[in-house]
Design an enzyme around this catalytic site. Structure first.
Site, PDB file in Angstrom:
ATOM      1  N   LYS A 271      40.833  43.467   5.049  1.00  0.00           N
ATOM      2  CA  LYS A 271      40.400  44.871   4.968  1.00  0.00           C
ATOM      3  C   LYS A 271      40.970  45.571   3.732  1.00  0.00           C
ATOM      4  O   LYS A 271      40.729  46.754   3.542  1.00  0.00           O
ATOM      5  CB  LYS A 271      40.796  45.620   6.236  1.00  0.00           C
ATOM      6  CG  LYS A 271      40.283  44.950   7.507  1.00  0.00           C
ATOM      7  CD  LYS A 271      39.791  45.915   8.531  1.00  0.00           C
ATOM      8  CE  LYS A 271      39.258  45.160   9.756  1.00  0.00           C
ATOM      9  NZ  LYS A 271      38.375  45.952  10.579  1.00  0.00           N
TER      10      LYS A 271
ATOM     11  N   LYS B  53      44.192  40.181   8.767  1.00  0.00           N
ATOM     12  CA  LYS B  53      43.357  41.395   8.845  1.00  0.00           C
ATOM     13  C   LYS B  53      43.664  42.350   7.688  1.00  0.00           C
ATOM     14  O   LYS B  53      42.784  42.955   7.105  1.00  0.00           O
ATOM     15  CB  LYS B  53      43.574  42.084  10.192  1.00  0.00           C
ATOM     16  CG  LYS B  53      42.428  42.960  10.606  1.00  0.00           C
ATOM     17  CD  LYS B  53      42.476  43.360  12.055  1.00  0.00           C
ATOM     18  CE  LYS B  53      41.792  42.351  12.962  1.00  0.00           C
ATOM     19  NZ  LYS B  53      41.746  42.764  14.365  1.00  0.00           N
TER      20      LYS B  53
ATOM     21  N   ASN C 151      34.343  51.247  24.603  1.00  0.00           N
ATOM     22  CA  ASN C 151      35.564  50.497  24.921  1.00  0.00           C
ATOM     23  C   ASN C 151      36.569  51.446  25.576  1.00  0.00           C
ATOM     24  O   ASN C 151      36.348  52.657  25.597  1.00  0.00           O
ATOM     25  CB  ASN C 151      36.113  49.871  23.631  1.00  0.00           C
ATOM     26  CG  ASN C 151      36.474  50.927  22.614  1.00  0.00           C
ATOM     27  OD1 ASN C 151      37.408  51.693  22.802  1.00  0.00           O
ATOM     28  ND2 ASN C 151      35.707  51.008  21.531  1.00  0.00           N
TER      29      ASN C 151
HETATM   30  N1  CTP Z   1      37.695  49.250  12.087  1.00  0.00           N
HETATM   31  C1  CTP Z   1      36.780  49.925  11.299  1.00  0.00           C
HETATM   32  N2  CTP Z   1      35.453  49.736  11.472  1.00  0.00           N
HETATM   33  C2  CTP Z   1      35.006  48.863  12.381  1.00  0.00           C
HETATM   34  C3  CTP Z   1      35.916  48.136  13.182  1.00  0.00           C
HETATM   35  C4  CTP Z   1      37.268  48.365  13.011  1.00  0.00           C
HETATM   36  O1  CTP Z   1      37.204  50.719  10.456  1.00  0.00           O
HETATM   37  N3  CTP Z   1      33.707  48.690  12.518  1.00  0.00           N
HETATM   38  C5  CTP Z   1      39.120  49.482  11.867  1.00  0.00           C
HETATM   39  C6  CTP Z   1      39.883  49.941  13.093  1.00  0.00           C
HETATM   40  O2  CTP Z   1      39.924  51.342  13.184  1.00  0.00           O
HETATM   41  C7  CTP Z   1      41.257  49.356  12.858  1.00  0.00           C
HETATM   42  C8  CTP Z   1      40.998  48.099  12.072  1.00  0.00           C
HETATM   43  O3  CTP Z   1      39.699  48.254  11.516  1.00  0.00           O
HETATM   44  O4  CTP Z   1      42.059  50.182  12.058  1.00  0.00           O
HETATM   45  C9  CTP Z   1      41.048  46.821  12.859  1.00  0.00           C
HETATM   46  O5  CTP Z   1      40.223  46.915  13.999  1.00  0.00           O
HETATM   47  P1  CTP Z   1      40.093  45.695  15.002  1.00  0.00           P
HETATM   48  O6  CTP Z   1      39.152  46.062  16.068  1.00  0.00           O
HETATM   49  O7  CTP Z   1      41.468  45.194  15.374  1.00  0.00           O
HETATM   50  O8  CTP Z   1      39.522  44.600  14.032  1.00  0.00           O
HETATM   51  P2  CTP Z   1      38.066  44.125  13.755  1.00  0.00           P
HETATM   52  O9  CTP Z   1      37.758  44.374  12.342  1.00  0.00           O
HETATM   53  O10 CTP Z   1      37.132  44.716  14.758  1.00  0.00           O
HETATM   54  O11 CTP Z   1      38.227  42.542  13.943  1.00  0.00           O
HETATM   55  P3  CTP Z   1      38.246  41.641  15.277  1.00  0.00           P
HETATM   56  O12 CTP Z   1      37.644  42.485  16.367  1.00  0.00           O
HETATM   57  O13 CTP Z   1      37.447  40.491  14.904  1.00  0.00           O
HETATM   58  O14 CTP Z   1      39.696  41.334  15.513  1.00  0.00           O
END
Ligand code: CTP
Length: 413
Positions: free
Chosen positions: A348, A344, A205
């Site tokens: 989490k 979120k 990304n």
């Molecule tokens: N994160 C993580 N592990 C993953 C994906 C995300 O620890 N596999 C963490 C990121 O570092 C961030 C938070 O979770 O602090 C939110 O990441 P984000 O990409 O916004 O959320 P996702 O869990 O990926 O949800 P979505 O893409 O469905 O919004």
């Protein structure tokens, strides 16, 4: 504080006896090292009189103090301040050159480096100077000025060394700050993970890791020890952190788990890939073997932050405090952003989440700026920014550092 004042040959060198006087009046010990050019612009006698110490500028003269002069001075200093810092000295410091006494002592000096640049506007604006300054700032140097005003060459513009009074104020303000994270360890993740498809292809990304690096720097600034678990970065790892490289989501999870017990606070800024191929092809997958369409099967990566939240809940531990980042598309609607952030946050099980709306100009990936909402599990909401990523990171950490979870918990041994 023991301050090594480096004076290079800008016209503002004539102001340095006043600077020394003010630094001493503020309670600092000051020793001065000069370039030869500086001594064309300021009198050695004046500097020796106000500092009460010999001014050092020759690499190979009989020693004033016992020992190896430049090493002793470099070890003595608790802070190195170069004022004025000319384009030439800045360039030498950026390259690590040591071809006179001043640059030799600065190269050997582990103390924090502060620069008060002073030069003509065109020299300050030159891409070479911009790059050299950026490189030094990335390594942890701090800038005071330059200010805008009348310059020695008769023009007006940015390049004037800040007045001695302002330089002393900036140093005092920085050192008077409350180092609220002193004795604490902050684990920050940053950058874009890569999920390899084969030996030459990966899914990733556009994150550059700039926000995570800004958070790491802000934590250092507040006195913390910083472990930076980083994937792929478009910016340099800042000086002073313990850096751990982890390329993929699985590797990052391993690195975070192996350092988690040392951390009072975990800030997950990394853009962790959500999907990965179940396995990586051993060599390069050839086009002829794939045909016109490559249908990929992807599986979910581990959610590192959610895993930390779950583990903490299961064990009943209060540490580490967990802060997540959320990049959302809320179309500029703050209420929607807040709702998404809260969902979120609870999913989490973290203590706070910084949510930004990547559809709002100035927020999100790759740029220099950011803005968003810092949402706490206890209901507090703080809008942060717009500002540079450094400013937003610093505001975010100050808020988090004053949370009961950090303030109430004794530091880890
Ligand atoms: N994160 C993580 N592990 C993953 C994906 C995300 O620890 N596999 C963490 C990121 O570092 C961030 C938070 O979770 O602090 C939110 O990441 P984000 O990409 O916004 O959320 P996702 O869990 O990926 O949800 P979505 O893409 O469905 O919004």
């Amino acid at each position: 504080m023991r301050i090594l004042l480096g004076v290079s040959g800008g016209i503002a060198a004539y102001k340095t006896p006043d600077l020394v006087r003010r630094l001493k009046r503020a309670g600092h010990e000051v020793r001065v090292a000069c370039t030869h050019s500086a001594l064309e612009l300021v009198s050695r006698t004046a500097l020796e009189t106000v500092s009460g110490e010999p001014v050092l500028f020759e690499t190979f003269t009989p020693r004033v103090h016992a020992g190896v002069e430049h090493i002793d001075l470099a070890s003595w200093a608790e802070l190195a301040l170069v004022a004025p810092a000319t384009a030439n000295v800045i360039a030498k410091l950026a390259c690590g050159l040591a071809d006179d006494f001043l640059t030799t002592v600065l190269l050997a000096c582990p103390a924090p480096l502060w620069l008060a640049p002073g030069m003509n506007t065109r020299m300050w604006d030159h891409p070479a100077t911009r790059a050299n300054v950026a490189c030094l700032v990335e390594r942890g140097a701090r800038l005071i000025g330059p200010d805008e005003g009348e310059l020695a060459c008769g023009t007006t513009g940015v390049g004037r060394m800040s007045e001695p009074e302002r330089i002393v104020e900036a140093l005092q303000a920085h050192h008077a700050r409350d180092l609220v994270l002193r004795g604490r360890t902050v684990l920050v993740t940053a950058g874009a993970t890569r999920e390899p498809l084969d030996a030459v292809r990966f899914l990733s990304n556009p994150s550059t890791g700039r926000m995570g690096v800004a958070v790491a720097r802000a934590a250092l600034d507040l006195g913390a020890r910083v472990i930076l678990v980083h994937a792929h970065l478009g910016v340099k790892v800042p000086a002073g952190v313990e850096a751990v490289f982890a390329s993929s989501a699985v590797a990052m999870q391993g690195a975070v788990l192996s350092h988690r017990d040392r951390a009072d606070l975990v800030v997950m800024t990394a853009a962790v890939g959500d999907f990965m191929p179940p396995e990586t092809a051993p060599g390069k997958v050839k086009k002829e073997d794939v045909g016109e369409t490559w249908n990929l099967t992807l599986v979910r990566t581990p959610d590192i932050l959610a895993g930390l939240g779950q583990d903490r809940e299961r064990s009943g531990a209060r540490r580490p405090l967990l802060v997540g980042f959320a990049a959302e598309t809320a179309g500029g609607d703050q209420d929607r952003l807040l709702t998404l952030a809260r969902q979120k946050l609870s999913r989490k099980r973290c203590d706070a989440i910084f949510a930004n709306d990547v559809q709002v100009p100035g927020a999100g990936f790759a740029g220099d700026t950011n803005l968003g909402l810092l949402v706490f599990a206890d209901g507090r909401v703080h809008p942060l920014g717009p500002g540079t990523k450094d400013q937003v990171a610093s505001a975010l950490l100050s808020e988090v550092a004053s949370s009961p979870g950090i303030v109430a918990a004794p530091p880890l041994p």
